[in-house]
Enzyme design. Structure first.
Site, short mmCIF file in Angstrom:
data_model
loop_
_atom_site.label_atom_id
_atom_site.label_comp_id
_atom_site.label_asym_id
_atom_site.label_seq_id
_atom_site.Cartn_x
_atom_site.Cartn_y
_atom_site.Cartn_z
N GLU A 178 20.92 -5.25 -8.82
CA GLU A 178 21.49 -6.16 -9.39
C GLU A 178 21.26 -6.76 -10.03
O GLU A 178 22.17 -7.15 -11.41
CB GLU A 178 21.90 -7.15 -7.67
CG GLU A 178 22.79 -6.21 -6.62
CD GLU A 178 23.20 -7.46 -5.39
OE1 GLU A 178 21.82 -7.69 -5.24
OE2 GLU A 178 23.98 -8.28 -5.55
N GLU B 276 30.16 -2.09 1.58
CA GLU B 276 29.24 -3.07 2.31
C GLU B 276 29.94 -3.69 3.62
O GLU B 276 29.95 -3.11 4.47
CB GLU B 276 28.54 -3.96 1.84
CG GLU B 276 28.05 -5.67 2.40
CD GLU B 276 26.88 -5.87 1.97
OE1 GLU B 276 27.00 -6.31 0.77
OE2 GLU B 276 26.96 -7.43 2.46
N ARG C 126 26.23 -17.35 -2.50
CA ARG C 126 25.06 -17.22 -3.75
C ARG C 126 26.07 -17.52 -4.76
O ARG C 126 24.97 -17.69 -5.74
CB ARG C 126 24.62 -15.09 -3.51
CG ARG C 126 24.20 -15.00 -4.75
CD ARG C 126 23.81 -13.38 -4.54
NE ARG C 126 23.16 -12.88 -3.32
CZ ARG C 126 21.68 -12.67 -3.06
NH1 ARG C 126 21.74 -13.40 -3.82
NH2 ARG C 126 21.56 -12.50 -2.43
N1 MTE Z 1 23.88 2.20 -8.04
C1 MTE Z 1 23.79 2.63 -7.70
N2 MTE Z 1 23.73 4.59 -8.64
N3 MTE Z 1 24.99 2.80 -7.07
C2 MTE Z 1 25.15 2.07 -6.27
O1 MTE Z 1 26.40 1.85 -5.52
N4 MTE Z 1 24.52 0.00 -6.04
C3 MTE Z 1 24.59 -1.87 -6.60
C4 MTE Z 1 22.86 -1.31 -6.88
N5 MTE Z 1 22.05 -0.16 -7.40
C5 MTE Z 1 24.51 0.39 -6.83
C6 MTE Z 1 23.37 0.92 -7.77
C7 MTE Z 1 24.09 -3.01 -5.16
S1 MTE Z 1 25.82 -3.69 -5.34
C8 MTE Z 1 23.32 -2.90 -4.48
S2 MTE Z 1 23.36 -4.81 -3.98
C9 MTE Z 1 21.73 -1.90 -4.48
O2 MTE Z 1 21.76 -1.30 -5.69
C10 MTE Z 1 21.79 -1.51 -3.45
O3 MTE Z 1 20.44 -1.14 -2.95
P1 MTE Z 1 19.28 -1.45 -3.16
O4 MTE Z 1 18.95 -2.36 -2.32
O5 MTE Z 1 18.34 -0.33 -3.14
O6 MTE Z 1 18.79 -2.24 -4.46
N1 HPA Z 2 24.39 -10.54 -0.75
C1 HPA Z 2 24.36 -9.61 -0.58
N2 HPA Z 2 25.12 -8.93 0.63
C2 HPA Z 2 25.63 -9.71 1.38
C3 HPA Z 2 24.74 -10.33 1.30
C4 HPA Z 2 23.76 -10.99 0.04
O1 HPA Z 2 23.22 -12.36 0.03
N3 HPA Z 2 24.75 -11.69 2.75
C5 HPA Z 2 25.61 -10.83 3.58
N4 HPA Z 2 25.89 -9.30 2.90
MO1 MOS Z 3 25.19 -5.31 -3.42
S1 MOS Z 3 26.86 -6.06 -4.20
O1 MOS Z 3 24.28 -6.26 -2.65
O2 MOS Z 3 25.61 -3.88 -2.13
#
Ligand code: MTE
Ligand code: HPA
Ligand code: MOS
Length: 749
Positions: free
Chosen positions: A706, A226, A304
């Site tokens: 998550e 990120e 958070r």
């Molecule tokens: N799943 C896979 N396979 N690979 C990833 O890197 N990242 C996780 C989750 N699932 C991730 C994953 C994290 S930290 C987040 S915030 C969300 O996917 C981000 O994607 P989304 O917002 O589409 O759920």
């Molecule tokens: N979640 C995940 N990533 C972020 C956030 C949050 O609330 N704020 C800034 N980056």
């Molecule tokens: Mo997920 S820790 O919000 O990339």
């Protein structure tokens, strides 16, 4: 719809940074990093390294034309160290050479002298020395001091949760190419393309318009990309821009492990007060977050934690504080759950402690305090469409919890070498970036004149299946076949000013923008079709690549309609913007409504502990999960299973270890144990909670990335219960991960 990446992945055809066919004469980068955790750089001698044939240039901070600064929330992070170093692994110089092996040779010849300064590796130690990043935050509800006076039971304890290595399969990397007129294109393995573009502009001292950032896909991010894909992309961009040559840099695993930050370790303490009938009357907690040497995302992660400090429970009187503590470790960063898991572990620990001391089960306390409709959280959000009780009850009933407990008890009566433990883990996780201004996204849709479609959004595919979900939205809205839609790369030139793909909100935010764009085109096409067929617009719909009138097939095909629309000069492209409505938060009073909705669920975890060895296996993990109305059951199940594995890893085996000089000891996969096929339960069952879904979620399909990680917290408590069955003298400890070594010590405590 199947995950559209599955064929490419299985055949090895999917492209990652290291698979890109690079231009001829592409140079390779390598970082020279600090060998010391804290000190003043007395001397940096590059002469020998520079003399090797094939070394093109070694960049230091002195070569930076703009600002040597990549801090996102707080400007406290130099791209390349200047006078002082703050952690082992901190980038000091960037070697650019004609080959990887030459760059490595050069790195070995760089000489550095550092006057060492005291090293701090623990959060509380940093707090004592007042090394705090930003301002500590406190959330307050009711009056805990008064409430404790009324409590029948009060318990306090210390809690520790360790960090966690992201271990994305694809390590960090980027590839930068100079383009016409002194512009630059960077392909980065980042969750936040705009963040990368912004940092490069700042470091090079040029406008963002000069830089195009493109993301194909990530071999996993998990939060680790990120913010922390930025330095590597910026270094390659710096070298490429100044040398006018393509430059590629992909970190090897050892460098990646050493140089990047991880999940934040937390040292915390709690005070919990309960009434005779097991209601939690008051809860206080202090969280000391080990932020590492720079702010990175730590302040956001910290907040958070406070948002999740009471998990899925209603507590009338709450006082929680969080301190971001500056230490001499690599800056810790986003990791699936983003501080939520650290907060939730503490209240679960408090409940376990209270239950143990009072002589009841954790279940009884959990159950007595589950959130009800219109309960309020400590930061003022009133909870509606609450599924805490429904997911809990569904789990108990559908999985026959009573029978499971009976089986555990019977097993424990008959066996002494092995003991079983069972635990329940409810979750409640807020969806939206906690920072309200980040909750928006954009999409760009082209219908080509032959009826095929190209879509671009700000969503980054990192394995979570967001591309498939985006494709599904276009396919459903246009009612055309999936092979007629192409999902473009994530690119700052096509979709600008984006938030990172994070906070589990990617599909919601980008999906809603995409849906809006698709619907706008559909609206225009309906008008065109109605005119052509001489019917009313309201009667027109699209199905199977045909125009329907009043639910009946017409002769007009989708393809013919598009040709006609083109001749009629109707716009076949559309961009749209979506901003989450209703959310707000006022930091001055720490109150508001920061989340568009919450995701709920309940897990039942059973474990068997080998009481001779301290090892354990998970017999079964049974979950009721609140998907809303899942738009892709296969992908969402994959997310639950993957997150669960990661949560169990964090809680039971992944042990990040630094020595007191700030050197990472768990610096390879031989010293850092991650979950494998044997770590996961023999039986995993996930059933969806029946709900009508939530309007705030894309197509009522709730965010899933998550939240399920936090089911893994139950693994810790299941193991503790098994230990108690063997050793009644065991005094509960809240120090994660619960490794086999710790289990063994506890069995014979
Ligand atoms: N799943 C896979 N396979 N690979 C990833 O890197 N990242 C996780 C989750 N699932 C991730 C994953 C994290 S930290 C987040 S915030 C969300 O996917 C981000 O994607 P989304 O917002 O589409 O759920
Ligand atoms: N979640 C995940 N990533 C972020 C956030 C949050 O609330 N704020 C800034 N980056
Ligand atoms: Mo997920 S820790 O919000 O990339």
């Amino acid at each position: 719809m199947k995950n559209i990446d599955s064929y490419g992945h299985v055949r090895g055809e999917s492209l990652f940074i290291d698979d890109i066919n690079v231009q001829q004469n592409t140079l390779l980068g390598l970082v020279f990093d600090s060998p010391k955790a804290h000190g003043i750089i007395k001397k940096l001698d590059l002469t020998e390294a520079e003399q090797i044939e094939g070394v093109i240039k070694i960049f230091t901070y002195k070569d930076i034309p703009g600002e040597n600064q990549i801090g996102g929330i707080i400007a406290d992070e130099p791209l390349l160290a200047e006078k002082e170093v703050h952690f082992v692994g901190q980038p000091i110089a960037f070697i650019v050479a004609s080959s990887d092996s030459i760059a490595k040779k050069a790195r070995a010849l760089i000489k550095i002298e550092i006057d060492e300064l005291p090293v701090i590796t623990r959060a509380k130690e940093a707090a004592e020395k007042k090394h705090i990043i930003g301002t500590p935050r406190t959330f307050n509800l009711g009056n805990t001091t008064k409430a404790f006076d009324k409590c029948a039971f009060i318990f306090e304890d210390d809690v520790f949760t360790n960090g966690q290595e992201h271990l994305y399969l694809e390590t960090q990397g980027a590839y930068a190419v100079p383009t016409e007129n002194n512009c630059i294109k960077v392909t980065s393995s980042t969750q936040g393309p705009t963040q990368v573009q912004k940092a490069i502009a700042k470091v090079l001292g040029i406008g963002m318009h000069i830089i195009e950032v493109d993301v194909i896909r990530l071999g996993g991010g998990f939060g680790g990309k990120e913010d922390q894909a930025t330095p590597w992309a910026t270094l390659t961009a710096l070298a490429s821009y100044l040398l006018k040559k393509p430059v590629k840099f992909v970190l090897n695993r050892h460098d990646d492990l050493r140089m990047t930050g991880k999940r934040h370790p937390y040292e915390s303490n709690f005070k919990i007060g309960l009434s005779k009938d097991l209601k939690i009357i008051a809860f206080e907690a202090d969280f000391y977050q080990n932020a590492g040497a720079a702010a990175d995302l730590s302040p956001a992660v910290a907040e958070r934690t406070l948002f999740h400090a009471t998990n899925s429970y209603f507590v009338e009187n709450v006082k929680t504080s969080v301190y971001s503590c500056r230490t001499n470790l690599p800056p810790n960063t986003a990791f699936r759950g983003f501080g939520g898991p650290q907060g939730m572990f503490v209240i679960e620990a408090a409940i376990a402690k209270a239950a143990n001391e009072i002589g009841v089960t954790s279940k009884e306390i959990q159950e007595a305090n589950l959130l009800q409709e219109n309960d309020v959280l400590s930061f003022g959000q009133i909870m509606t469409q609450t599924e805490a009780t429904s997911s809990w009850n569904t789990a108990l009933q559908n999985f026959n919890y009573k029978k499971l407990v009976k089986q555990v008890d019977e097993f424990n009566k008959e066996n002494n070498d092995y003991k079983k433990g069972i635990a329940l883990m409810p979750i409640c996780f807020g969806i939206s970036f906690t920072n309200t201004p980040m909750n928006h996204a954009r999409a760009l849709v082209h219908v080509y004149q032959d009826g095929t479609v190209g879509i671009s959004t700000a969503a980054v595919e990192m394995g979570q299946g967001v591309n498939t979900k985006m494709l599904q939205i276009a396919v459903q809205t246009f009612a055309i076949a999936a092979d007629k839609v192409k999902l473009e790369t994530t690119n700052t030139t096509r979709v600008a000013n984006t938030s990172p793909s994070a906070a589990s909100a990617t599909a919601d935010l980008n999906g809603k923008a995409l849906l809006k764009a698709c619907l706008a085109i559909v609206g225009r096409l309906k008008t065109a079709a109605a005119e052509d067929l001489k019917v009313n617009e309201e009667e027109v719909s699209f199905q199977n690549e045909l125009v329907y009138v009043n639910g009946k097939k017409s002769k007009l095909t989708w393809k013919a309609l598009i040709s006609k629309a083109m001749l009629a000069r109707i716009a076949l492209s559309e961009k749209a913007h979506y901003a989450t409505p209703e959310i707000h938060f006022d930091k001055t009073i720490e109150k508001g409504h920061p989340f568009s909705y919450h995701v709920y669920g309940t897990a039942i975890i059973t474990t068997t502990v080998d009481c001779t060895r301290g090892t354990y296996t998970f017999d079964a993990i049974k979950i009721v999960h609140d998907y809303g109305k899942s738009m892709s059951e296969g992908i969402d199940l994959g997310q639950v299973e993957g997150a669960l594995a990661q949560g169990i890893g964090w809680m039971t085996m992944e042990e990040i270890s630094y020595d007191n000089k700030g050197r990472l000891l768990s610096n390879a996969l031989s010293t850092y144990k991650v979950p494998d096929i044997f770590s996961i339960a023999d039986e995993i069952e996930v059933i969806p909670l029946e709900t009508t879904g939530n309007e705030m979620a894309i197509l009522k399909s709730k965010a899933v990335g998550e939240p399920p990680l936090m089911y893994g917290i139950g693994a810790y408590f299941a193991i503790q219960n098994a230990i108690k069955a063997y050793n009644p003298d065991y005094k509960l400890k809240f120090h994660a991960p619960m490794t086999p070594e710790k289990v063994l010590m506890s069995l014979y405590q």
